[in-house]
Structures are given as structure tokens and as C-alpha cells.
Design a protein around this motif. Structure first.
Motif, mmCIF file in Angstrom:
data_model
loop_
_atom_site.group_PDB
_atom_site.id
_atom_site.type_symbol
_atom_site.label_atom_id
_atom_site.label_comp_id
_atom_site.label_asym_id
_atom_site.label_seq_id
_atom_site.Cartn_x
_atom_site.Cartn_y
_atom_site.Cartn_z
ATOM 1 N N ARG A 41 0.851 -1.187 0.000
ATOM 2 C CA ARG A 41 0.000 0.000 0.000
ATOM 3 C C ARG A 41 0.886 1.236 0.000
ATOM 4 N N SER A 42 0.565 2.188 -0.849
ATOM 5 C CA SER A 42 1.399 3.394 -0.933
ATOM 6 C C SER A 42 1.079 4.396 0.171
ATOM 7 N N GLY A 43 -0.097 4.274 0.765
ATOM 8 C CA GLY A 43 -0.504 5.209 1.817
ATOM 9 C C GLY A 43 -1.265 6.417 1.307
ATOM 10 N N ALA A 44 -1.363 6.582 -0.018
ATOM 11 C CA ALA A 44 -1.935 7.812 -0.577
ATOM 12 C C ALA A 44 -3.461 7.837 -0.593
ATOM 13 N N VAL A 45 -4.073 6.717 -1.004
ATOM 14 C CA VAL A 45 -5.528 6.692 -1.192
ATOM 15 C C VAL A 45 -6.094 5.360 -0.711
ATOM 16 N N TYR A 46 -7.124 5.453 0.118
ATOM 17 C CA TYR A 46 -7.872 4.279 0.544
ATOM 18 C C TYR A 46 -9.349 4.549 0.292
ATOM 19 N N VAL A 47 -9.999 3.671 -0.441
ATOM 20 C CA VAL A 47 -11.422 3.826 -0.732
ATOM 21 C C VAL A 47 -12.158 2.594 -0.224
ATOM 22 N N THR A 48 -13.318 2.795 0.372
ATOM 23 C CA THR A 48 -14.095 1.645 0.825
ATOM 24 C C THR A 48 -15.577 1.917 0.653
ATOM 25 N N GLY A 49 -16.340 0.851 0.494
ATOM 26 C CA GLY A 49 -17.783 0.976 0.367
ATOM 27 C C GLY A 49 -18.401 1.488 1.656
ATOM 28 N N ARG A 50 -19.354 2.339 1.521
ATOM 29 C CA ARG A 50 -19.997 2.932 2.701
ATOM 30 C C ARG A 50 -20.587 1.853 3.607
ATOM 31 N N ASP A 51 -21.223 0.846 3.032
ATOM 32 C CA ASP A 51 -21.864 -0.183 3.847
ATOM 33 C C ASP A 51 -20.840 -1.099 4.512
ATOM 34 N N ILE A 52 -19.687 -1.268 3.894
ATOM 35 C CA ILE A 52 -18.610 -2.021 4.552
ATOM 36 C C ILE A 52 -18.258 -1.329 5.859
ATOM 37 N N LEU A 53 -18.168 -0.020 5.799
ATOM 38 C CA LEU A 53 -17.790 0.790 6.959
ATOM 39 C C LEU A 53 -18.898 0.848 8.004
ATOM 40 N N MET A 54 -20.092 1.175 7.568
ATOM 41 C CA MET A 54 -21.176 1.489 8.492
ATOM 42 C C MET A 54 -22.022 0.284 8.908
ATOM 43 N N LYS A 55 -22.179 -0.684 8.020
ATOM 44 C CA LYS A 55 -23.018 -1.847 8.332
ATOM 45 C C LYS A 55 -22.211 -3.068 8.753
ATOM 46 N N GLU A 56 -21.089 -3.288 8.074
ATOM 47 C CA GLU A 56 -20.268 -4.444 8.412
ATOM 48 C C GLU A 56 -19.231 -4.120 9.480
ATOM 49 N N ASN A 57 -19.124 -2.833 9.825
ATOM 50 C CA ASN A 57 -18.238 -2.396 10.899
ATOM 51 C C ASN A 57 -16.781 -2.767 10.630
ATOM 52 N N LYS A 58 -16.381 -2.596 9.351
ATOM 53 C CA LYS A 58 -15.007 -2.881 8.945
ATOM 54 C C LYS A 58 -14.473 -1.699 8.150
ATOM 55 N N LEU A 59 -13.187 -1.465 8.269
ATOM 56 C CA LEU A 59 -12.581 -0.374 7.521
ATOM 57 C C LEU A 59 -12.452 -0.745 6.046
ATOM 58 N N PHE A 60 -12.118 -2.012 5.792
ATOM 59 C CA PHE A 60 -11.985 -2.495 4.424
ATOM 60 C C PHE A 60 -12.657 -3.849 4.291
ATOM 61 N N GLY A 61 -13.146 -4.136 3.075
ATOM 62 C CA GLY A 61 -13.792 -5.413 2.827
ATOM 63 C C GLY A 61 -12.810 -6.476 2.376
ATOM 64 N N ASP A 62 -13.346 -7.619 1.939
ATOM 65 C CA ASP A 62 -12.508 -8.746 1.542
ATOM 66 C C ASP A 62 -12.055 -8.645 0.083
ATOM 67 N N PHE A 63 -12.876 -8.059 -0.763
ATOM 68 C CA PHE A 63 -12.543 -7.923 -2.178
ATOM 69 C C PHE A 63 -11.922 -6.548 -2.392
ATOM 70 N N ILE A 64 -10.596 -6.526 -2.504
ATOM 71 C CA ILE A 64 -9.856 -5.272 -2.602
ATOM 72 C C ILE A 64 -9.127 -5.217 -3.938
ATOM 73 N N VAL A 65 -9.226 -4.077 -4.609
ATOM 74 C CA VAL A 65 -8.499 -3.876 -5.864
ATOM 75 C C VAL A 65 -7.489 -2.749 -5.664
ATOM 76 N N GLY A 66 -6.510 -2.687 -6.571
ATOM 77 C CA GLY A 66 -5.449 -1.700 -6.393
ATOM 78 C C GLY A 66 -5.147 -0.924 -7.656
ATOM 79 N N HIS A 67 -4.698 0.316 -7.451
ATOM 80 C CA HIS A 67 -4.194 1.158 -8.531
ATOM 81 C C HIS A 67 -2.736 1.454 -8.234
ATOM 82 N N ILE A 68 -1.857 1.141 -9.178
ATOM 83 C CA ILE A 68 -0.421 1.277 -8.952
ATOM 84 C C ILE A 68 0.034 2.710 -9.212
ATOM 85 N N VAL A 69 0.780 3.244 -8.247
ATOM 86 C CA VAL A 69 1.362 4.579 -8.368
ATOM 87 C C VAL A 69 2.884 4.444 -8.256
ATOM 88 N N PRO A 70 3.638 5.425 -8.754
ATOM 89 C CA PRO A 70 5.103 5.321 -8.738
ATOM 90 C C PRO A 70 5.687 5.284 -7.328
#
Length: 244
Positions: free
Chosen positions: A182-211
Motif C-alpha cells: 500500500r502506498s498510503g496515498a488513497v484508501y477507498v471503501t464501500g460505505r456499507d462495509i464501513l457502516m453496516k459491516e463495521n469494517k474499515l476495508f472489505g474482503d474484495f480489494i483492488v489496487g491502482h499502482i502509483v510510482p
């Protein structure tokens, strides 16, 4: 459509830091560290609302001076050494949803300690989560060969064993399998993962590569020296344009 999504961006900036006191507003080339994040995030064409979440009136004041919205000061219980991003993000999301009378589709976490992100890093990471209908998305960067997980070991008594990958001694570093962190720059998560599942991140995670040369997560004095060096090199390459 991407533009129909409601996306909340939250710059998290706790006032206390043991590793590097005052790091979020420490001056990097004459500019408070957090301002780099504010400037990049404000350029996003995908973020619906952007706020700063902090427990510090000093940080809040500096952020407002640079055009950032700081709609609340975090409760003290969210700013302890043991509190985490989950509770901070849940509080911010609930506050903004009540204020805006709406529900977001995604929330984005921005850490001020990664100052060299671009708006392209931000929007392409957001696009990844939407494109794949994923739970979460991270900005990622390649691991330096000297830090490759194939080199990481564990000790059982005096015996050296692979930690996670077998290393064939003599293998050239260019032949190591690709590894990313993880580069530390950007973290995105689904609202329901956060608010309903009470998790910061879900199980299915995708990535965008930065330099890797723009990737850093400042936590210590050493990290700060490295950030200053990276700033100098990026400036020489014209990354900051004529105004930096």
C-alpha cells in the motif's frame, strides 16, 4: 455511471503524534504537510464532499485557511493512541450524512503523511472500486528489491527460515516475482462495509499502482528526511511546477 456516485473524502489528522510531533502541520518546503493533501483532493472530479477530521483546533485553523472544510472537531475519545481509523471514519460519515441528509456510496481516507499523491492517483483509485464493484481499493506501489518479501526471514532458535517465500540463493533481484505494498496515498471503501459491516476495508480489494518515487508514509524523523529528499528530486523533475 461513476459521476452518479456520492463519495465522501476525509482527511484524517490527529493532533498528537509520538513518532514525529506536529507532523501534520510541520512545514515541508515552507508549506504545512496537510496542505499537500488538501490541494490534491480538492481537484478530484469524483469526490462529492471533502472534509478534514481532526481533534486539533490548530490543525483545523490551518486547514480552513487553505480552503478545507472542517465541520467538526473530533471528540476526545477518537483521538487517543488506541483509537483507530474505523471509529474516526464512522463518526465522520455519520456526521456528514446527517448534515447532508443523504447516504454516500463510498468513502475515501486521505492521510496527510503521504504528500506526493496526485489527483490522478485519487480518481483512478476510486474508478477501480467502481469498475470492479469491489469492497475497497488501495493505491499501491512496487516494493523495492532490497525490501522484497522473499528476503524476509524468521528465526526459530538460531535457525533462519523463510518468513513467507522460499529464497533461492543467487537469484538476481530482477527475477524476483512482482511484489506491491500500500502506498498510503488513497484508501477507498464501500460505505456499507464501513457502516453496516463495521469494517474499515472489505474482503474484495483492488489496487491502482502509483510510482514508488512518490510514495511515502511519514511517521518518523527518518521518514521526514526521506520526504525532503523525495521532494527535492520530484521538484527537479518538474512535478511541482513553477509555484513550488
Amino acid at each position: 455511471m461513476i459521476f452518479e456516485k456520492k463519495i465522501l473524502g476525509v482527511i484524517t489528522a490527529r493532533g498528537g503524534s509520538k513518532g514525529l510531533p506536529g507532523k501534520n502541520i510541520k512545514l515541508l518546503n515552507g508549506k504545512p504537510l496537510i496542505v499537500y493533501t488538501i490541494e490534491a483532493a480538492r481537484e478530484s472530479r469524483l469526490i462529492t464532499d471533502l472534509i478534514v477530521s481532526t481533534d486539533s483546533e490548530e490543525i483545523a485553523g490551518i486547514c480552513r485557511e487553505h480552503g478545507a472544510e472542517v465541520p467538526f472537531i473530533q471528540p476526545a475519545e477518537l483521538a487517543t493512541d488506541t483509537s483507530g481509523h474505523l471509529e474516526v471514519m464512522q463518526y465522520a460519515t455519520k456526521f456528514m450524512e446527517e448534515q447532508k441528509s443523504t447516504a454516500y456510496d463510498y468513502v475515501v481516507i486521505f492521510q496527510p503523511t503521504s504528500p506526493f499523491r496526485t489527483v490522478d492517483d485519487i480518481d483512478k483509485t476510486i474508478e477501480k472500486i467502481i469498475e470492479h464493484n469491489a469492497d475497497s481499493a488501495f493505491s499501491m506501489c512496487a516494493v523495492e528489491p532490497s525490501q522484497h518479501p522473499i528476503k524476509v526471514k524468521k528465526m526459530e532458535g538460531d535457525t533462519v527460515l523463510p518468513y513467507c517465500m522460499e529464497e533461492m540463493i543467487g537469484t538476481h533481484r530482477q527475477d524476483f516475482p512482482k511484489a506491491y505494498k500500500r502506498s498510503g496515498a488513497v484508501y477507498v471503501t464501500g460505505r456499507d462495509i464501513l457502516m453496516k459491516e463495521n469494517k474499515l476495508f472489505g474482503d474484495f480489494i483492488v489496487g491502482h499502482i502509483v510510482p514508488a518515487e512518490r510514495s511515502i508514509d511519514i511517521d518518523t524523523e527518518y521518514d521526514w528526511v526521506l520526504a525532503e529528499y523525495k521532494y527535492k528530486k520530484l521538484k527537479e523533475q518538474g512535478f511541482f511546477g513553477k509555484t513550488a
